[in-house]
Write an enzyme that holds these catalytic residues in place. Sequence first.
Site, PDB file in Angstrom:
ATOM      1  N   GLY A  94      40.295 -24.073 -36.239  1.00 53.38           N
ATOM      2  CA  GLY A  94      40.858 -24.561 -34.980  1.00 53.38           C
ATOM      3  C   GLY A  94      41.009 -23.503 -33.903  1.00 53.38           C
TER       4      GLY A  94
ATOM      5  N   THR B 275      44.541 -29.696 -32.067  1.00 53.80           N
ATOM      6  CA  THR B 275      45.076 -28.511 -32.763  1.00 53.80           C
ATOM      7  C   THR B 275      46.429 -28.108 -32.185  1.00 53.80           C
ATOM      8  OG1 THR B 275      42.824 -27.751 -33.156  1.00 53.80           O
ATOM      9  CG2 THR B 275      44.551 -26.109 -33.365  1.00 53.80           C
ATOM     10  N   VAL B 276      46.481 -27.860 -30.886  1.00 52.75           N
ATOM     11  CA  VAL B 276      47.716 -27.328 -30.286  1.00 52.75           C
ATOM     12  C   VAL B 276      48.795 -28.405 -30.203  1.00 52.75           C
ATOM     13  CG1 VAL B 276      48.692 -26.157 -28.276  1.00 52.75           C
ATOM     14  CG2 VAL B 276      46.338 -25.667 -28.966  1.00 52.75           C
TER      15      VAL B 276
ATOM     16  N   ALA C 211      43.123 -44.238 -33.120  1.00 52.25           N
ATOM     17  CA  ALA C 211      42.862 -44.505 -34.545  1.00 52.25           C
ATOM     18  C   ALA C 211      42.614 -43.238 -35.368  1.00 52.25           C
ATOM     19  CB  ALA C 211      41.656 -45.429 -34.663  1.00 52.25           C
TER      20      ALA C 211
ATOM     21  N   ALA D 161      67.578 -24.809 -25.241  1.00 53.44           N
ATOM     22  CA  ALA D 161      67.448 -25.584 -23.992  1.00 53.44           C
ATOM     23  C   ALA D 161      68.797 -26.133 -23.525  1.00 53.44           C
ATOM     24  CB  ALA D 161      66.460 -26.741 -24.200  1.00 53.44           C
TER      25      ALA D 161
ATOM     26  N   ARG E  63      45.967 -38.161 -37.892  1.00 50.19           N
ATOM     27  CA  ARG E  63      46.802 -37.087 -37.321  1.00 50.19           C
ATOM     28  C   ARG E  63      47.500 -36.339 -38.447  1.00 50.19           C
ATOM     29  NH1 ARG E  63      44.914 -37.056 -32.107  1.00 50.19           N
ATOM     30  NH2 ARG E  63      44.101 -39.151 -31.916  1.00 50.19           N
TER      31      ARG E  63
ATOM     32  N   ILE F 131      51.183 -14.577 -27.781  1.00 49.27           N
ATOM     33  CA  ILE F 131      51.730 -13.365 -27.134  1.00 49.27           C
ATOM     34  C   ILE F 131      52.249 -13.743 -25.744  1.00 49.27           C
ATOM     35  CG2 ILE F 131      51.216 -11.039 -26.287  1.00 49.27           C
ATOM     36  CD1 ILE F 131      48.857 -10.925 -28.227  1.00 49.27           C
TER      37      ILE F 131
ATOM     38  N   LYS G 167      40.542 -15.852 -18.961  1.00 47.87           N
ATOM     39  CA  LYS G 167      41.881 -15.288 -19.198  1.00 47.87           C
ATOM     40  C   LYS G 167      42.074 -14.011 -18.373  1.00 47.87           C
ATOM     41  CE  LYS G 167      42.138 -17.256 -23.851  1.00 47.87           C
ATOM     42  NZ  LYS G 167      41.705 -17.068 -25.234  1.00 47.87           N
TER      43      LYS G 167
HETATM   44  P1  NDP Z   1      41.589 -30.270 -29.334  1.00 44.91           P
HETATM   45  O1  NDP Z   1      40.192 -30.610 -28.985  1.00 44.91           O
HETATM   46  O2  NDP Z   1      41.947 -30.016 -30.744  1.00 44.91           O
HETATM   47  O3  NDP Z   1      42.559 -31.426 -28.779  1.00 44.91           O
HETATM   48  C1  NDP Z   1      42.399 -31.998 -27.517  1.00 44.91           C
HETATM   49  C2  NDP Z   1      43.257 -33.224 -27.424  1.00 44.91           C
HETATM   50  O4  NDP Z   1      43.063 -33.829 -26.160  1.00 44.91           O
HETATM   51  C3  NDP Z   1      42.960 -34.314 -28.474  1.00 44.91           C
HETATM   52  O5  NDP Z   1      44.148 -34.779 -29.009  1.00 44.91           O
HETATM   53  C4  NDP Z   1      42.249 -35.400 -27.668  1.00 44.91           C
HETATM   54  O6  NDP Z   1      42.474 -36.707 -28.169  1.00 44.91           O
HETATM   55  C5  NDP Z   1      42.943 -35.242 -26.334  1.00 44.91           C
HETATM   56  N1  NDP Z   1      42.195 -35.819 -25.226  1.00 44.91           N
HETATM   57  C6  NDP Z   1      40.908 -35.604 -24.870  1.00 44.91           C
HETATM   58  N2  NDP Z   1      40.595 -36.348 -23.776  1.00 44.91           N
HETATM   59  C7  NDP Z   1      41.701 -37.048 -23.476  1.00 44.91           C
HETATM   60  C8  NDP Z   1      42.008 -38.012 -22.481  1.00 44.91           C
HETATM   61  N3  NDP Z   1      41.107 -38.381 -21.574  1.00 44.91           N
HETATM   62  N4  NDP Z   1      43.248 -38.532 -22.463  1.00 44.91           N
HETATM   63  C9  NDP Z   1      44.169 -38.181 -23.379  1.00 44.91           C
HETATM   64  N5  NDP Z   1      43.944 -37.279 -24.338  1.00 44.91           N
HETATM   65  C10 NDP Z   1      42.714 -36.716 -24.390  1.00 44.91           C
HETATM   66  O7  NDP Z   1      41.977 -29.017 -28.404  1.00 44.91           O
HETATM   67  P2  NDP Z   1      43.022 -27.857 -28.724  1.00 44.91           P
HETATM   68  O8  NDP Z   1      44.304 -28.434 -29.131  1.00 44.91           O
HETATM   69  O9  NDP Z   1      42.378 -26.824 -29.554  1.00 44.91           O
HETATM   70  O10 NDP Z   1      43.137 -27.208 -27.262  1.00 44.91           O
HETATM   71  C11 NDP Z   1      43.865 -27.836 -26.231  1.00 44.91           C
HETATM   72  C12 NDP Z   1      43.947 -26.853 -25.056  1.00 44.91           C
HETATM   73  O11 NDP Z   1      44.622 -25.670 -25.490  1.00 44.91           O
HETATM   74  C13 NDP Z   1      42.574 -26.385 -24.566  1.00 44.91           C
HETATM   75  O12 NDP Z   1      42.627 -26.235 -23.175  1.00 44.91           O
HETATM   76  C14 NDP Z   1      42.402 -25.019 -25.231  1.00 44.91           C
HETATM   77  O13 NDP Z   1      41.600 -24.153 -24.469  1.00 44.91           O
HETATM   78  C15 NDP Z   1      43.823 -24.533 -25.247  1.00 44.91           C
HETATM   79  N6  NDP Z   1      44.115 -23.539 -26.263  1.00 44.91           N
HETATM   80  C16 NDP Z   1      43.723 -23.774 -27.561  1.00 44.91           C
HETATM   81  C17 NDP Z   1      44.043 -22.866 -28.542  1.00 44.91           C
HETATM   82  C18 NDP Z   1      43.627 -23.058 -29.959  1.00 44.91           C
HETATM   83  O14 NDP Z   1      43.829 -22.134 -30.757  1.00 44.91           O
HETATM   84  N7  NDP Z   1      43.056 -24.189 -30.338  1.00 44.91           N
HETATM   85  C19 NDP Z   1      44.813 -21.649 -28.225  1.00 44.91           C
HETATM   86  C20 NDP Z   1      45.210 -21.536 -26.832  1.00 44.91           C
HETATM   87  C21 NDP Z   1      44.854 -22.457 -25.912  1.00 44.91           C
HETATM   88  P3  NDP Z   1      41.977 -37.127 -29.633  1.00 44.91           P
HETATM   89  O15 NDP Z   1      42.848 -36.346 -30.581  1.00 44.91           O
HETATM   90  O16 NDP Z   1      42.220 -38.579 -29.727  1.00 44.91           O
HETATM   91  O17 NDP Z   1      40.545 -36.721 -29.703  1.00 44.91           O
HETATM   92  N1  HSE Z   2      39.302 -20.409 -28.169  1.00 52.14           N
HETATM   93  C1  HSE Z   2      40.370 -19.550 -27.802  1.00 52.14           C
HETATM   94  C2  HSE Z   2      40.294 -18.277 -28.619  1.00 52.14           C
HETATM   95  C3  HSE Z   2      41.684 -20.230 -28.035  1.00 52.14           C
HETATM   96  O1  HSE Z   2      39.572 -18.248 -29.609  1.00 52.14           O
HETATM   97  O2  HSE Z   2      40.956 -17.307 -28.262  1.00 52.14           O
HETATM   98  C4  HSE Z   2      42.841 -19.445 -27.483  1.00 52.14           C
HETATM   99  O3  HSE Z   2      42.813 -19.440 -26.086  1.00 52.14           O
END
Ligand code: NDP
Ligand code: HSE
Length: 433
Positions: free
Chosen positions: A187, A13-14, A48, A33, A51, A136, A205
């Site tokens: 997400g 997601t992020v 695979a 930057a 995306r 924020i 947090k």
């Molecule tokens: P996702 O589960 O959507 O994405 C995680 C990513 O990490 C995927 O792309 C996954 O690969 C990759 N990944 C997992 N294991 C490995 C590995 N061993 N090596 C390389 N890549 C790996 O998570 P989010 O994007 O939602 O969240 C990411 C972080 O951001 C988390 O810590 C979350 O707490 C934080 N966060 C999330 C927010 C949200 O709104 N979603 C908001 C604020 C913070 P693949 O795609 O191939 O599965």
């Molecule tokens: N799972 C978290 C939330 C993502 O819902 O606030 C942001 O940290």
Amino acid sequence: MQKTKVALVGMGTVGTGVAKLLLDHGDRTARHAGCILWLEQVVVSEVAKHRDVELPKGLLSSDLTRITGDPNIKVVAHLVGGVEPARTIMLKLLESGKDVVTANKALLAEHGPEIFDRARELGRSIAFDACVAGGIPIITNISQCFSANQILSLQGILNGTTNFLVSQMEELGASYADALKEAQRLGYAEADPTMDVSGADAAQKLAILAHLAFGARVHWKEIPCEGVEKLDAADIRYARELGYRIKLIAAANLHDSGLELHVSPTLVRIGKPLAEVRQAYNAISVVGDAVGPVFFHGLGAGQMPTASAVVADMIDTAVGRTQITFRTLELWSQREALVSLLDHGELSGRYYLRFTVEDKPGVLAEIAGVLGRHSISIASLIQHEPSGDDGARVVPLVVMTYHAREGAAAVAVAEIDRLKVVKAASVRMRVLD
Ligand code: NDP
Ligand code: HSE
């Protein structure tokens, strides 16, 4: 214009949002930057997988050494959730000379001291504004903009998933399960949504904010924490009737005797800005002794708001600003805690109580008697007549208290739950007026 090579580990997601900003808005990031943030590598778990962003050929792999082995990559966004392998990946990035930006608060809340010490030893930096409240910029504000202040209190809605969930239940009458599914689809939720609904994500947090704002050295598991798993639509309705909305509030209040910290579903009086925070929005109300009250509001979860924070941190790191603040802030250093935690039982608050009782003479007196023996005074009370003619002789009894000690309220409710006339576990929630 000069290029600074950057990389992503994690493009879920992020990470997808970050890739979109870097690829589609390179001019914008370059303007801030003073160099192009050139996306050189993206490492994920499963190459695979479909995306939502089209990457230039050859960028995507599952081989971390393509980043750690390339000395020209300077800044890496670490966007893998959870604790392992996220911790190992973080250490490998630092050890290979990268400055890191992360959104992973679980990792910092769990292993902050180890990771920050290692970064300092290696002369590297970590930026983490995306870890708290998504879009924020609360980390930057607390750690830099308010540095002339003693922060006196922080009250926040720090979890987007639970705020979304409660809003859907309140506004659309959605069921808890459906609202959670929708938050996952959008997400917002963590890979393990228990982290959201149990309050653990908000506690992680809050631990980070308490560290920055008060110099507290607290592990998130030490923070008294309740989630929304048991939230009942009936309580949302009673709260409305009383002039409140239920929100998962993370609170930190500084007292002469120490720091009060907790995360709990709370009745927030309608009209207070925190009560008006809907959907996946987060908000934080901060009071500093010089600046006074300041209120932050914005999307706390989701792809683009979080990516906005990550890319801003990547720009700050490319420019060299992060490295300066990282050195001076001494985050999670071995420094003594500046404040100790208050005994939770000694805290004072108003409470909303809902009892499920037999509808017969003397019940109210019995309950009021227990509350009175624990010095808890009743401020108001609701009991509706049972609806219909179904012979149901069990009714909800809702009590709002005046200020009482947390410990006394907990003991009194436990005692009431043992009464014969009480037919289900009672509900107790804090009140924020
Ligand atoms: P996702 O589960 O959507 O994405 C995680 C990513 O990490 C995927 O792309 C996954 O690969 C990759 N990944 C997992 N294991 C490995 C590995 N061993 N090596 C390389 N890549 C790996 O998570 P989010 O994007 O939602 O969240 C990411 C972080 O951001 C988390 O810590 C979350 O707490 C934080 N966060 C999330 C927010 C949200 O709104 N979603 C908001 C604020 C913070 P693949 O795609 O191939 O599965
Ligand atoms: N799972 C978290 C939330 C993502 O819902 O606030 C942001 O940290």
